[in-house]
Design an enzyme around this catalytic site. Structure first.
Site, PDB file in Angstrom:
ATOM      1  N   THR A   1      -2.112  53.118  -7.210  1.00  0.00           N
ATOM      2  CA  THR A   1      -2.867  52.308  -8.168  1.00  0.00           C
ATOM      3  C   THR A   1      -3.920  51.559  -7.372  1.00  0.00           C
ATOM      4  O   THR A   1      -3.582  50.715  -6.538  1.00  0.00           O
ATOM      5  CB  THR A   1      -1.952  51.297  -8.886  1.00  0.00           C
ATOM      6  OG1 THR A   1      -0.888  52.014  -9.505  1.00  0.00           O
ATOM      7  CG2 THR A   1      -2.714  50.522  -9.944  1.00  0.00           C
TER       8      THR A   1
ATOM      9  N   LYS B   1      -4.753  53.297 -16.536  1.00  0.00           N
ATOM     10  CA  LYS B   1      -3.612  52.560 -15.968  1.00  0.00           C
ATOM     11  C   LYS B   1      -3.818  51.040 -16.080  1.00  0.00           C
ATOM     12  O   LYS B   1      -2.935  50.317 -16.532  1.00  0.00           O
ATOM     13  CB  LYS B   1      -3.455  52.972 -14.494  1.00  0.00           C
ATOM     14  CG  LYS B   1      -2.536  52.121 -13.659  1.00  0.00           C
ATOM     15  CD  LYS B   1      -1.114  52.567 -13.731  1.00  0.00           C
ATOM     16  CE  LYS B   1      -0.196  51.596 -13.001  1.00  0.00           C
ATOM     17  NZ  LYS B   1       1.206  51.890 -13.186  1.00  0.00           N
TER      18      LYS B   1
ATOM     19  N   LYS C   1      -0.839  42.466  -9.205  1.00  0.00           N
ATOM     20  CA  LYS C   1      -1.785  43.408  -8.567  1.00  0.00           C
ATOM     21  C   LYS C   1      -2.603  44.126  -9.641  1.00  0.00           C
ATOM     22  O   LYS C   1      -3.831  44.215  -9.557  1.00  0.00           O
ATOM     23  CB  LYS C   1      -1.015  44.426  -7.719  1.00  0.00           C
ATOM     24  CG  LYS C   1      -1.917  45.517  -7.165  1.00  0.00           C
ATOM     25  CD  LYS C   1      -1.164  46.675  -6.508  1.00  0.00           C
ATOM     26  CE  LYS C   1      -2.160  47.790  -6.198  1.00  0.00           C
ATOM     27  NZ  LYS C   1      -1.552  48.975  -5.612  1.00  0.00           N
TER      28      LYS C   1
END
Ligand code: NAD
Length: 290
Positions: free
Chosen positions: A87, A162, A237
Site C-alpha cells: 500500500t 484502496k 498510514k
C-alpha cells in the site's frame, strides 16, 4: 513461472509461500534475515529479480518501493512484469508505472485487503491498476494468493481504490464508536443499539461485521481485548495516504482529514499503537465533550 518476491514480512512471507506451494519457482529477498517455506532466498533484490517472469514487491512504503525499483528495474528481463502489492501513495505507483514502461516492462499496482489471515489463507482481494496485458500476466498469481482481483483501471487505480475504501472505513469506524459511546451516556443498552442500527439506515461493515463493542455482534477484535485485526497505526498510514492523494488531486475531504487527525492523536498520544483500529470505542468511552 519464475517469480522474484521482494519484502517477505507479515504479508509477503505467506503470499510467497502460497505461490511456491502451487509449483512456481520463487526466489525471495528481504532486508531482514527471514526464511519462507518453499522460497529460495537470494542475496539481493537484484538477484531475486534477475531472470524472473514476474517480480512482486510487498514493502512498507512508497519511498522504499521507489528505492527497490531503482535497483531491480534495470535488472529485469524485457516484457517481464513488476507487480507491487504494497500500500503506497498513488504518485509512487504512477512513477513506478512510467519507469517500468520506459524499461519495456509491464507494471501493475495491486494493493490488497484481507490482512495477515487473508495472506496466509490465500483469500486476499487485489485491486489492480495497469494495462490489460499487465493485468492478464499477473492474474493467475492473484488467483493463487487471493479469492478476488478487480482490475480498477490504469496504473494508480488500484492504490486509489484502496485508499478511498479505507478512508470510508476509518470514518465509519469513528462514527460507529462515537455513536456507541453516546448511546452509553444516554443509558441505551449496547445490544439494543446493535439490534436497531445493524438493521436500520445506520448499518455498515464496521457495525454489522466488525462491531467495536465487546460481546455484541459477530466475533471481532473487540472480543479479544482489541488485539489486531487491523492495527490503528495501519489505519493511520492509509488515512495519511488518502489525505496526501486528496492534496495532490485538490479534493475536499473534510471527514477523511478529521479521521486522520483522530487516529494520529490515538496512535501518537493515547496508547493506540498496537491496538486494533476499533479500540476507538474505549477511547471515546473515557471522554467527555471538553
Ligand atoms: P512488514 O513490515 O511485516 O513487511 C515488510 C517487509 O519488507 C519486512 O520484512 C522488511 O524487512 C522488508 N523490507 C523493508 N525494506 C526492504 C528493502 N529495501 N528490501 C527488501 N525488503 C525490505 O509489513 P506487512 O504487514 O507485510 O505489510 C506490507 C505492505 O502491505 C504494507 O505496504 C502494508 O501497508 C500493506 N498491507 C498490510 C496489511 C496487514 O494487515 N499487515 C494489510 C493490507 C496491506
Amino acid at each position: 513461472m519464475k517469480i522474484g518476491f521482494i519484502g517477505l514480512g507479515n504479508m509477503g512471507g505467506p503470499m510467497a509461500a502460497n505461490l511456491a506451494k502451487e509449483g512456481h519457482e520463487v526466489r525471495g529477498f528481504d532486508m531482514a534475515d527471514v526464511k519462507v517455506e518453499g522460497v529460495t532466498m537470494a542475496a539481493s533484490a537484484v538477484e531475486a529479480a534477475t531472470g524472473a517472469d514476474v517480480v512482486i514487491t510487498m514493502l512498507p512504503n512508497g519511498q522504499i518501493l521507489r528505492a527497490v525499483a531503482n535497483d531491480v528495474v534495470p535488472a529485469m528481463q524485457a516484457s517481464a512484469a513488476l507487480v507491487d502489492c504494497s500500500t503506497v501513495d498513488v504518485d509512487s505507483a504512477r512513477a513506478m508505472a512510467e519507469q517500468a514502461t520506459d524499461a519495456n516492462l509491464l507494471f501493475v499496482d495491486a494493493p490488497v485487503s484481507g490482512g495477515i489471515g487473508g495472506a496466509a489463507g490465500g483469500t486476499l482481494t487485489f485491486m489492480a491498476g495497469g494495462s490489460a496485458a499487465a493485468f492478464a500476466k499477473a492474474e493467475p498469481l492473484f488467483d493463487i494468493m487471493g479469492q478476488k482481483a478487480v482490475h480498477c483501471g490504469e496504473a494508480g487505480a488500484g492504490q486509489a481504490a484502496k485508499i478511498c475504501n479505507n478512508m470510508v472505513l476509518g470514518v465509519t469506524m469513528i462514527a460507529t464508536c462515537e455513536a456507541f459511546a453516546l448511546a452509553d451516556k444516554l443509558g441505551l443498552d449496547r445490544q439494543k443499539m446493535f439490534d436497531v442500527v445493524s438493521t436500520s439506515s445506520g448499518y455498515s461493515w464496521t457495525m454489522n461485521a466488525y462491531c467495536p463493542a465487546p460481546g455484541v455482534g459477530p466475533q471481532s477484535p473487540a472480543d479479544n481485548d482489541y488485539k489486531p485485526g487491523f492495527a490503528a497505526e495501519l489505519m493511520l498510514k492509509d488515512l495519511r495516504l488518502s489525505q496526501q492523494a486528496a492534496t495532490s488531486a485538490d479534493a475536499d475531504t473534510p471527514m477523511g482529514e478529521l479521521a486522520q487527525a483522530l487516529y494520529t492523536q490515538f496512535v501518537e498520544n493515547e496508547e493506540g499503537t498496537g491496538m486494533d483500529f476499533s479500540a476507538m470505542l474505549p477511547r471515546f468511552e473515557k471522554r467527555g465533550r471538553g
